[in-house]
Design an enzyme around this catalytic site. Structure first.
Site, mmCIF file in Angstrom:
data_model
loop_
_atom_site.group_PDB
_atom_site.id
_atom_site.type_symbol
_atom_site.label_atom_id
_atom_site.label_comp_id
_atom_site.label_asym_id
_atom_site.label_seq_id
_atom_site.Cartn_x
_atom_site.Cartn_y
_atom_site.Cartn_z
ATOM 1 N N CYS A 1 0.852 -1.185 0.000
ATOM 2 C CA CYS A 1 0.000 0.000 0.000
ATOM 3 C C CYS A 1 0.888 1.235 0.000
ATOM 4 O O CYS A 1 1.886 1.281 0.707
ATOM 5 C CB CYS A 1 -0.893 0.037 1.233
ATOM 6 N N GLN A 2 0.491 2.209 -0.770
ATOM 7 C CA GLN A 2 1.231 3.463 -0.865
ATOM 8 C C GLN A 2 1.143 4.205 0.476
ATOM 9 O O GLN A 2 2.119 4.722 0.992
ATOM 10 C CB GLN A 2 0.611 4.301 -1.971
#
Length: 142
Positions: free
Chosen positions: A53-54
């Site tokens: 996940c960013q």
């Protein structure tokens, strides 16, 4: 209140269908994020971070009465909404049902196509992580 995953997912699809455009749907997701069962600060650890996940997303799972209860948080408002949708669908369910559940409803609400590629990857990572928790807990039940 719906009980099984399929019914909950259909409810979510119906909810999103009420909105005409994606700005309204994003706003709805942000609202859902605000209602997310928040993770206890002590679980905001490296171990509970979802890789891929960013933004930062923490998920914690625990078993109560043979059902998995998820709590989560994110440092990004849209991501918090995404994990809220997934948790609403999977929390308080039997691990086997989570493992067997499909996530077609994500496509039905059009979520994947309206996310940036990095967010879409994050979504896939979140689903994978929730299912991995289910597999781990299912193993304990057997």
């Amino acid at each position: 209140m719906s009980n099984n995953i399929k019914e909950i997912q259909e409810e979510i699809v119906d909810e999103f269908a009420l909105f005409d455009d994606w700005m309204q749907r994003y706003e709805h997701m942000i609202e859902l994020g605000k209602s997310l069962p928040l993770i206890d600060e002590k679980y905001k650890t490296e171990d509970n971070l979802i890789m891929g996940c960013q933004s930062k997303v923490w998920v914690h799972a625990e078993m109560k009465n043979e059902k998995l209860i998820f709590t989560a948080d994110s440092d990004a408002i849209i991501t918090k909404g995404i994990i809220a949708v997934l948790i609403r669908s999977f929390s308080n369910q039997h691990p086997k049902d989570i493992i067997d559940a499909d996530t077609q409803f994500i496509d039905e609400i059009g979520l994947k196509e309206h996310l940036s590629p990095t967010r879409a990857n994050g979504l896939v990572s979140m689903i994978k992580q929730l299912k991995m928790y289910a597999v781990a807990y299912q193993t304990q039940l057997n």
